[in-house]
Design a protein around this motif. Structure first.
Motif, PDB file in Angstrom:
ATOM      1  N   SER A  69       0.832  -1.095   0.017  1.00 10.51           N
ATOM      2  CA  SER A  69       0.005   0.119   0.006  1.00 10.51           C
ATOM      3  C   SER A  69       1.058   1.136   0.057  1.00 10.51           C
ATOM      4  O   SER A  69       0.782   2.240  -0.674  1.00 10.51           O
ATOM      5  N   ARG A  70       1.941   1.353   0.559  1.00  6.60           N
ATOM      6  CA  ARG A  70       3.001   2.259   0.835  1.00  6.60           C
ATOM      7  C   ARG A  70       3.454   2.404  -0.679  1.00  6.60           C
ATOM      8  O   ARG A  70       3.760   3.758  -1.204  1.00  6.60           O
ATOM      9  N   ILE A  71       3.951   1.564  -1.395  1.00  5.75           N
ATOM     10  CA  ILE A  71       4.542   1.665  -2.679  1.00  5.75           C
ATOM     11  C   ILE A  71       3.433   2.033  -3.829  1.00  5.75           C
ATOM     12  O   ILE A  71       3.620   2.930  -4.334  1.00  5.75           O
ATOM     13  N   ALA A  72       2.235   1.650  -3.398  1.00 10.29           N
ATOM     14  CA  ALA A  72       1.056   2.198  -4.403  1.00 10.29           C
ATOM     15  C   ALA A  72       0.739   3.583  -4.263  1.00 10.29           C
ATOM     16  O   ALA A  72       0.240   4.023  -5.174  1.00 10.29           O
ATOM     17  N   GLN A  73       1.006   3.893  -2.954  1.00  9.77           N
ATOM     18  CA  GLN A  73       0.751   5.348  -3.015  1.00  9.77           C
ATOM     19  C   GLN A  73       1.582   6.276  -4.102  1.00  9.77           C
ATOM     20  O   GLN A  73       1.243   7.569  -4.412  1.00  9.77           O
ATOM     21  N   GLU A  74       2.668   5.727  -4.248  1.00 11.17           N
ATOM     22  CA  GLU A  74       3.678   6.505  -5.161  1.00 11.17           C
ATOM     23  C   GLU A  74       3.314   6.330  -6.544  1.00 11.17           C
ATOM     24  O   GLU A  74       4.175   6.842  -7.318  1.00 11.17           O
ATOM     25  N   LEU A  75       2.437   5.500  -7.005  1.00  6.89           N
ATOM     26  CA  LEU A  75       1.944   5.077  -8.054  1.00  6.89           C
ATOM     27  C   LEU A  75       0.576   5.633  -8.530  1.00  6.89           C
ATOM     28  O   LEU A  75      -0.388   4.803  -8.345  1.00  6.89           O
ATOM     29  N   PRO A  76       0.284   6.683  -8.742  1.00  5.89           N
ATOM     30  CA  PRO A  76      -0.972   7.320  -8.990  1.00  5.89           C
ATOM     31  C   PRO A  76      -1.905   6.515  -9.972  1.00  5.89           C
ATOM     32  O   PRO A  76      -1.670   5.934 -10.720  1.00  5.89           O
ATOM     33  N   GLY A  77      -3.178   6.020  -9.249  1.00  2.00           N
ATOM     34  CA  GLY A  77      -4.015   5.197 -10.138  1.00  2.00           C
ATOM     35  C   GLY A  77      -3.805   3.883  -9.703  1.00  2.00           C
ATOM     36  O   GLY A  77      -4.586   2.897 -10.066  1.00  2.00           O
ATOM     37  N   ARG A  78      -2.591   3.396  -9.218  1.00  2.00           N
ATOM     38  CA  ARG A  78      -2.496   2.003  -9.062  1.00  2.00           C
ATOM     39  C   ARG A  78      -2.822   1.467  -7.567  1.00  2.00           C
ATOM     40  O   ARG A  78      -2.686   2.276  -6.743  1.00  2.00           O
ATOM     41  N   THR A  79      -3.282   0.310  -7.513  1.00  2.00           N
ATOM     42  CA  THR A  79      -3.781  -0.161  -6.400  1.00  2.00           C
ATOM     43  C   THR A  79      -2.534  -0.976  -5.606  1.00  2.00           C
ATOM     44  O   THR A  79      -1.770  -1.540  -6.311  1.00  2.00           O
ATOM     45  N   ASP A  80      -2.692  -1.164  -4.238  1.00  2.00           N
ATOM     46  CA  ASP A  80      -1.499  -2.136  -3.560  1.00  2.00           C
ATOM     47  C   ASP A  80      -1.973  -3.537  -4.238  1.00  2.00           C
ATOM     48  O   ASP A  80      -0.872  -4.105  -4.432  1.00  2.00           O
ATOM     49  N   ASN A  81      -3.273  -4.082  -4.606  1.00  2.00           N
ATOM     50  CA  ASN A  81      -3.176  -5.357  -5.140  1.00  2.00           C
ATOM     51  C   ASN A  81      -2.449  -5.486  -6.557  1.00  2.00           C
ATOM     52  O   ASN A  81      -1.864  -6.482  -6.587  1.00  2.00           O
ATOM     53  N   GLU A  82      -2.744  -4.362  -7.189  1.00  2.00           N
ATOM     54  CA  GLU A  82      -2.064  -4.360  -8.676  1.00  2.00           C
ATOM     55  C   GLU A  82      -0.295  -4.290  -8.471  1.00  2.00           C
ATOM     56  O   GLU A  82       0.278  -5.449  -9.197  1.00  2.00           O
ATOM     57  N   VAL A  83       0.262  -3.564  -7.455  1.00  2.00           N
ATOM     58  CA  VAL A  83       1.529  -3.644  -7.394  1.00  2.00           C
ATOM     59  C   VAL A  83       2.009  -5.083  -6.697  1.00  2.00           C
ATOM     60  O   VAL A  83       2.870  -5.583  -7.450  1.00  2.00           O
ATOM     61  N   LYS A  84       1.273  -5.518  -5.918  1.00  2.00           N
ATOM     62  CA  LYS A  84       1.506  -6.934  -5.369  1.00  2.00           C
ATOM     63  C   LYS A  84       1.569  -7.915  -6.221  1.00  2.00           C
ATOM     64  O   LYS A  84       2.414  -8.960  -6.376  1.00  2.00           O
ATOM     65  N   ASN A  85       0.525  -8.080  -7.034  1.00  2.00           N
ATOM     66  CA  ASN A  85       0.226  -8.937  -8.203  1.00  2.00           C
ATOM     67  C   ASN A  85       1.441  -8.791  -9.130  1.00  2.00           C
ATOM     68  O   ASN A  85       2.056  -9.770  -9.765  1.00  2.00           O
ATOM     69  N   TYR A  86       1.866  -7.611  -9.398  1.00  2.00           N
ATOM     70  CA  TYR A  86       2.927  -7.412 -10.664  1.00  2.00           C
ATOM     71  C   TYR A  86       4.152  -7.968  -9.916  1.00  2.00           C
ATOM     72  O   TYR A  86       4.994  -8.868 -10.471  1.00  2.00           O
ATOM     73  N   TRP A  87       4.458  -7.775  -8.559  1.00  2.00           N
ATOM     74  CA  TRP A  87       5.732  -8.223  -7.849  1.00  2.00           C
ATOM     75  C   TRP A  87       5.700  -9.858  -7.785  1.00  2.00           C
ATOM     76  O   TRP A  87       6.698 -10.416  -8.227  1.00  2.00           O
ATOM     77  N   ARG A  88       4.553 -10.453  -7.587  1.00  2.00           N
ATOM     78  CA  ARG A  88       4.437 -11.806  -7.516  1.00  2.00           C
ATOM     79  C   ARG A  88       4.621 -12.645  -8.909  1.00  2.00           C
ATOM     80  O   ARG A  88       5.069 -13.567  -8.756  1.00  2.00           O
ATOM     81  N   THR A  89       3.888 -11.811  -9.785  1.00  2.00           N
ATOM     82  CA  THR A  89       3.886 -12.540 -11.276  1.00  2.00           C
ATOM     83  C   THR A  89       5.111 -12.204 -11.675  1.00  2.00           C
ATOM     84  O   THR A  89       5.831 -13.316 -12.128  1.00  2.00           O
ATOM     85  N   ARG A  90       5.336 -11.030 -12.086  1.00  2.00           N
ATOM     86  CA  ARG A  90       6.763 -10.684 -12.989  1.00  2.00           C
ATOM     87  C   ARG A  90       7.911 -10.749 -12.337  1.00  2.00           C
ATOM     88  O   ARG A  90       8.977 -11.709 -12.682  1.00  2.00           O
ATOM     89  N   VAL A  91       8.025 -10.183 -11.308  1.00  2.00           N
ATOM     90  CA  VAL A  91       9.392 -10.180 -10.327  1.00  2.00           C
ATOM     91  C   VAL A  91       9.694 -11.645 -10.053  1.00  2.00           C
ATOM     92  O   VAL A  91      10.790 -12.008 -10.258  1.00  2.00           O
ATOM     93  N   GLN A  92       8.881 -12.123  -9.249  1.00  2.00           N
ATOM     94  CA  GLN A  92       9.160 -13.234  -8.578  1.00  2.00           C
ATOM     95  C   GLN A  92       9.509 -14.292  -9.768  1.00  2.00           C
ATOM     96  O   GLN A  92       9.849 -15.496  -9.646  1.00  2.00           O
ATOM     97  N   LYS A  93       8.646 -14.219 -10.917  1.00  2.00           N
ATOM     98  CA  LYS A  93       8.937 -15.258 -11.994  1.00  2.00           C
ATOM     99  C   LYS A  93      10.190 -15.212 -12.357  1.00  2.00           C
ATOM    100  O   LYS A  93      10.795 -16.235 -12.759  1.00  2.00           O
ATOM    101  N   HIS A  94      10.824 -14.280 -12.616  1.00  2.00           N
ATOM    102  CA  HIS A  94      12.231 -13.947 -13.159  1.00  2.00           C
ATOM    103  C   HIS A  94      13.013 -14.554 -11.854  1.00  2.00           C
ATOM    104  O   HIS A  94      13.990 -15.233 -12.291  1.00  2.00           O
ATOM    105  N   ALA A  95      12.903 -14.350 -10.616  1.00  2.00           N
ATOM    106  CA  ALA A  95      13.526 -14.867  -9.810  1.00  2.00           C
ATOM    107  C   ALA A  95      13.586 -16.493  -9.771  1.00  2.00           C
ATOM    108  O   ALA A  95      14.605 -17.354  -9.696  1.00  2.00           O
ATOM    109  N   LYS A  96      12.352 -16.976 -10.177  1.00  2.00           N
ATOM    110  CA  LYS A  96      12.167 -18.483 -10.132  1.00  2.00           C
ATOM    111  C   LYS A  96      12.870 -18.795 -11.411  1.00  2.00           C
ATOM    112  O   LYS A  96      13.851 -19.896 -11.229  1.00  2.00           O
ATOM    113  N   GLN A  97      12.834 -18.262 -12.459  1.00  2.00           N
ATOM    114  CA  GLN A  97      13.666 -18.570 -13.659  1.00  2.00           C
ATOM    115  C   GLN A  97      15.345 -18.673 -13.410  1.00  2.00           C
ATOM    116  O   GLN A  97      15.868 -19.503 -13.843  1.00  2.00           O
TER     117      GLN A  97
END
Length: 295
Positions: free
Chosen positions: A100-128
């Motif tokens: 939620s803190r991170i999302a505050q710095e991204l106007p129009g984005r929600t904490d859920n979206e940021v969280k999903n981005y991290w879990r899908t995109r970023v963690q995907k790369h880490a997994k790879q």
DNA sequence: AAAGCGGCCAACCGCATGGCA
DNA sequence: CTGCCATGCGGTTGGCCGCTT
């Protein structure tokens, strides 16, 4: 505010008093209309009461979530821009899973979206890469490869934008500024003055940036260092972004290559020197990334 | 064409926190 | 001080959808 809507909500609420148990699962259009209409008439807050009075067979929690993540005016959807991705990476380093803190710095984005981005995109790369997302190795990959690449992509887009608009009535720097996320403004509240950063509000600085030659020369040391780290691999760093979707700029050969690098010998991996200093104390920041892209 | 699979995302759940009586 | 309630937050999950075989 007292309108004819009040009678409607009251009636809906009384009907609901005899309603069956709470609904769950995806929201229907009718529910969205009810919720948005009620909030328009009465405002947010007191979600349990709101749900009941609006005639929604939902929990207050569910109503709040639906409103904040989906119905609320100004909510933006779709892919994250390179600017947003860069900011998420930077802020996650700084604040961890404080979505939620991170999302505050991204106007129009929600904490859920940021969280999903991290879990899908970023963690995907880490997994790879067979790395833990919190590991030093993966953080180095992000710091030395991913984030500079995002920064370069942002610059490239700004340059392209400035070029295509050169014939327009606005100056190229003004156009470039219009394409940038507020975080890149010099007086951004989060990142401070950032006097080192390319300033779209400062014609001189930005013009210098737009005059920079092609981006291909930005990562020569990548190719050398990574080839040395993983002999026999064809480190095709420049080709990766050409065909991949916007958020998967490293898909392709990089995964296999870095997977080797992240194995046991990871400590010996030679990353390109962006002049960021050591990251042991995690004290580097987006300023460092940007300062390396001053031309 | 259809079944299987995996990625993505909306929504739910449990816990933490803060305000108030 | 304590208990209750509303809200906020982060983790988790179920289901949809597109891709592959």
């Amino acid at each position: 505010m007292s309108t004819g809507m009040d009678a409607m909500w009251t009636a809906a609420g009384s009907e609901d008093s005899a309603a069956a148990e709470l609904r769950r699962g995806p929201w229907t259009v009718e529910e969205d209309v009810l919720l948005a209409g009620y909030i328009k008439a009465h405002g947010e807050g007191r979600w349990n009461e709101l749900a009941r009075l609006a005639g929604l067979r939902r929990t207050g929690k569910s109503c709040r979530l639906r409103w904040l993540n989906y119905l609320r005016p100004g909510v933006r959807r779709g892919d994250f821009s390179p600017q947003e991705q860069l900011l998420i990476l930077e802020l996650h380093f700084r604040w961890g899973n404080r979505w939620s803190r991170i999302a505050q710095e991204l106007p129009g984005r929600t904490d859920n979206e940021v969280k999903n981005y991290w879990r899908t995109r970023v963690q995907k790369h880490a997994k790879q890469l067979r790395c833990d997302v919190d590991s030093r190795q993966f953080q180095d990959v992000m710091r030395h490869l991913w984030m500079p690449r995002l920064a370069e992509r942002i610059h490239a887009a700004a340059r392209a934008s400035a070029t295509t608009s050169s014939a327009s009535s606005t100056t190229s720097s003004e156009h470039a500024a219009a394409t940038l996320h507020p975080m890149y403004r010099p007086n951004n509240s989060l990142l401070g003055p950032m006097s080192d950063m390319p300033s779209p509000d400062t014609t001189t600085t930005w013009s210098t940036a737009t005059a920079r030659p092609s981006s291909g020369a930005l990562f020569p040391s990548n190719q050398v260092s990574m080839a040395a780290a993983a002999p026999g691999c064809s480190a095709d760093w420049s080709a990766g972004s050409a065909s991949a979707r916007s958020d998967d700029m490293f898909d392709g050969s990089w995964s296999e290559l870095l997977a080797r690098a992240c194995d046991d010998g990871a400590d010996s991996l030679v990353f390109p020197d962006f002049g960021l200093g050591e990251s042991r104390d995690n004290s580097w920041s987006l300023d460092d990334i940007w300062s390396q892209h001053q031309y």
